[in-house]
Design a protein around this motif. Sequence first.
Motif, PDB file in Angstrom:
ATOM      1  N   ILE A  24       0.850  -1.184   0.000  1.00  0.00           N
ATOM      2  CA  ILE A  24       0.000   0.000   0.000  1.00  0.00           C
ATOM      3  C   ILE A  24       0.889   1.238   0.000  1.00  0.00           C
ATOM      4  O   ILE A  24       1.685   1.425   0.922  1.00  0.00           O
ATOM      5  N   VAL A  26       1.078   5.280   0.297  1.00  0.00           N
ATOM      6  CA  VAL A  26       0.302   6.362   0.911  1.00  0.00           C
ATOM      7  C   VAL A  26       0.984   7.678   0.570  1.00  0.00           C
ATOM      8  O   VAL A  26       2.175   7.845   0.821  1.00  0.00           O
ATOM      9  N   ALA A  31      -4.104   6.688   1.276  1.00  0.00           N
ATOM     10  CA  ALA A  31      -3.759   5.435   0.617  1.00  0.00           C
ATOM     11  C   ALA A  31      -4.131   5.460  -0.860  1.00  0.00           C
ATOM     12  O   ALA A  31      -5.143   6.047  -1.246  1.00  0.00           O
ATOM     13  N   TYR A  33      -5.736   3.496  -3.601  1.00  0.00           N
ATOM     14  CA  TYR A  33      -6.684   2.382  -3.627  1.00  0.00           C
ATOM     15  C   TYR A  33      -7.541   2.463  -4.885  1.00  0.00           C
ATOM     16  O   TYR A  33      -7.656   3.525  -5.510  1.00  0.00           O
ATOM     17  N   ASN A  51      -3.025  -3.068  -3.271  1.00  0.00           N
ATOM     18  CA  ASN A  51      -3.731  -2.767  -2.019  1.00  0.00           C
ATOM     19  C   ASN A  51      -4.874  -3.785  -1.944  1.00  0.00           C
ATOM     20  O   ASN A  51      -6.022  -3.492  -2.283  1.00  0.00           O
ATOM     21  N   GLU A  53      -6.699  -5.255   0.236  1.00  0.00           N
ATOM     22  CA  GLU A  53      -7.898  -5.054   1.064  1.00  0.00           C
ATOM     23  C   GLU A  53      -8.567  -3.721   0.740  1.00  0.00           C
ATOM     24  O   GLU A  53      -9.518  -3.335   1.402  1.00  0.00           O
ATOM     25  N   ASN A  54      -8.035  -3.026  -0.259  1.00  0.00           N
ATOM     26  CA  ASN A  54      -8.543  -1.713  -0.653  1.00  0.00           C
ATOM     27  C   ASN A  54      -8.643  -0.756   0.548  1.00  0.00           C
ATOM     28  O   ASN A  54      -9.612  -0.025   0.703  1.00  0.00           O
ATOM     29  N   LYS A  55      -7.591  -0.804   1.393  1.00  0.00           N
ATOM     30  CA  LYS A  55      -7.560   0.072   2.567  1.00  0.00           C
ATOM     31  C   LYS A  55      -7.503   1.526   2.137  1.00  0.00           C
ATOM     32  O   LYS A  55      -6.876   1.869   1.140  1.00  0.00           O
ATOM     33  N   GLN A  56      -8.167   2.366   2.938  1.00  0.00           N
ATOM     34  CA  GLN A  56      -8.217   3.792   2.672  1.00  0.00           C
ATOM     35  C   GLN A  56      -7.830   4.541   3.931  1.00  0.00           C
ATOM     36  O   GLN A  56      -7.835   3.990   5.020  1.00  0.00           O
ATOM     37  N   VAL A  62      -3.688   2.862   7.757  1.00  0.00           N
ATOM     38  CA  VAL A  62      -3.294   1.665   7.004  1.00  0.00           C
ATOM     39  C   VAL A  62      -2.132   0.913   7.630  1.00  0.00           C
ATOM     40  O   VAL A  62      -1.893  -0.246   7.294  1.00  0.00           O
TER      41      VAL A  62
END
Length: 109
Positions: A24, A26, A31, A33, A51, A53-56, A62
């Motif tokens: 990921i 940032v 992040a 995504y 990414n 888990e498509n973390k934001q 994150v």
Amino acid sequence: MSGAGAAAIAIANLLIARGVKHLILVDTKGAIYAGRTDGMNPYKEAFTAYNLENKQGDIHAVLPGADVFLGLSQPNLIDRTDVQNMASKPIVFAMSNPNPEILPDEAIA
């Protein structure tokens, strides 16, 4: 990885070429995504697939559970709580120059 400039993208490409599957990036907007539009470009867009888990959110959102932190951004970005929230035995490469994202003594504590 904190940072999504030329150095961060080059290192990310090297890591992916060596088999890294979950990464990921940032930047100052948060992040990278799938679906993000703010501050994106084709170079950043290529990393949305990593990414998983498509973390934001920002770096603090994150970083929990992460095995490794690669800092290529700005000084004093994270603190010992961020490191404590990472996976057990985290690896921290705080490479912002001349002052790192976290000082070694703070990261070790």
